[in-house]
Design an enzyme around this catalytic site. Sequence first.
Site, PDB file in Angstrom:
ATOM      1  N   THR A  89      -5.094  -6.365   2.083  1.00  0.00           N
ATOM      2  CA  THR A  89      -6.327  -5.586   2.174  1.00  0.00           C
ATOM      3  C   THR A  89      -6.039  -4.144   1.778  1.00  0.00           C
ATOM      4  O   THR A  89      -4.877  -3.711   1.786  1.00  0.00           O
ATOM      5  CB  THR A  89      -6.921  -5.651   3.593  1.00  0.00           C
ATOM      6  OG1 THR A  89      -8.245  -5.137   3.576  1.00  0.00           O
ATOM      7  CG2 THR A  89      -6.093  -4.850   4.600  1.00  0.00           C
ATOM      8  N   GLY A 103      -6.894  -4.228  -6.327  1.00  0.00           N
ATOM      9  CA  GLY A 103      -6.214  -4.894  -7.446  1.00  0.00           C
ATOM     10  C   GLY A 103      -7.187  -5.667  -8.327  1.00  0.00           C
ATOM     11  O   GLY A 103      -6.764  -6.399  -9.225  1.00  0.00           O
ATOM     12  N   GLU A 109     -11.300 -13.548  -4.423  1.00  0.00           N
ATOM     13  CA  GLU A 109     -10.821 -13.456  -3.037  1.00  0.00           C
ATOM     14  C   GLU A 109     -11.952 -13.749  -2.050  1.00  0.00           C
ATOM     15  O   GLU A 109     -11.752 -14.445  -1.055  1.00  0.00           O
ATOM     16  CB  GLU A 109     -10.263 -12.061  -2.761  1.00  0.00           C
ATOM     17  CG  GLU A 109      -8.927 -11.801  -3.442  1.00  0.00           C
ATOM     18  CD  GLU A 109      -8.398 -10.402  -3.236  1.00  0.00           C
ATOM     19  OE1 GLU A 109      -7.183 -10.221  -3.339  1.00  0.00           O
ATOM     20  OE2 GLU A 109      -9.189  -9.482  -2.979  1.00  0.00           O
TER      21      GLU A 109
HETATM   22  O1  LIG Z   1      -7.844  -6.972  -5.445  1.00  0.00           O
HETATM   23  C1  LIG Z   1      -6.847  -6.881  -4.739  1.00  0.00           C
HETATM   24  C2  LIG Z   1      -6.769  -7.272  -3.354  1.00  0.00           C
HETATM   25  O2  LIG Z   1      -7.934  -7.123  -2.619  1.00  0.00           O
HETATM   26  C3  LIG Z   1      -5.520  -6.810  -2.613  1.00  0.00           C
HETATM   27  O3  LIG Z   1      -5.331  -7.720  -1.581  1.00  0.00           O
HETATM   28  C4  LIG Z   1      -5.619  -5.411  -2.044  1.00  0.00           C
HETATM   29  O4  LIG Z   1      -5.898  -4.497  -3.087  1.00  0.00           O
HETATM   30  C5  LIG Z   1      -4.324  -4.988  -1.315  1.00  0.00           C
HETATM   31  O5  LIG Z   1      -3.278  -4.918  -2.223  1.00  0.00           O
HETATM   32  P1  LIG Z   1      -1.800  -4.518  -1.802  1.00  0.00           P
HETATM   33  O6  LIG Z   1      -1.279  -5.597  -0.935  1.00  0.00           O
HETATM   34  O7  LIG Z   1      -1.061  -4.438  -3.127  1.00  0.00           O
HETATM   35  O8  LIG Z   1      -1.875  -3.189  -1.127  1.00  0.00           O
END
Ligand SMILES: O=C[C@H](O)[C@H](O)[C@H](O)COP(=O)(O)O
Length: 232
Positions: A89, A103, A109
Amino acid sequence: MVNTPQEQKRKAALAALEVIESGMKLGLGTGSTAAFMVRGLGQLYREHKLNDLICVPTSVATRNLAQEQGLPLTTINDVDRLDLTIDGTDEFDPQLNLIKGGGGALLREKIVASLSDRFVIIADASKEVDQLGRFPLPVEVVPFAWKTVARHIENSGIQALLRASMNPGDPYKTDQGNYILDLQTGGMPDLPKMKWMLEGLPGVVEHGLFLDMADEVFLGKEDRVERITKTN
Ligand SMILES: O=C[C@H](O)[C@H](O)[C@H](O)COP(=O)(O)O
């Protein structure tokens, strides 16, 4: 030893593997924290510590990583429901509402999470906030109308920035070929109102507010992993 943010992500991801059981249908999240989980899951699967899994990845990147790990994959269209999804998240609040999509994977998701009996979040300590909105809220829009949607949002006083790609001058494109607007909300005291506003805009495909969806967070901290369960 104090855990770095990377270590916090890794430890939270590996701790969450304990909720997976053999025979489960699993949703695999996207991002750097989810990647630790997919690698850990791959190892358990190859060592036959978890068997008979079926996995649905939430992005092309996660599908590629899961394939490399030798995990058995299917698509969302081939399952009615999933037992569990584990995902990262960008922010979570005390009610376990989330901002996701940093991302760019928010659409797949959200679809995968919505079909899951249990939705478990893995995060480092920087993701815990009192109120969502310090992180820009990603909104996936159809390229045809991105400016129209951005204008509507900006008329309500919120800056909406078109996400750029690595190629100078080109917008970022999601796995579905859409664009992302990053909304600089500065904080959202009224989450249902924001959700309602975005869902009423033609041209919005999905937004990164995941309200009342997460069941539990594995939160990597400097000295431990804390497990936070939703209180109803
Ligand atoms: O679109 C991406 C997702 O929602 C990711 O789970 C979110 O951005 C968290 O990414 P990270 O684990 O790289 O911080």
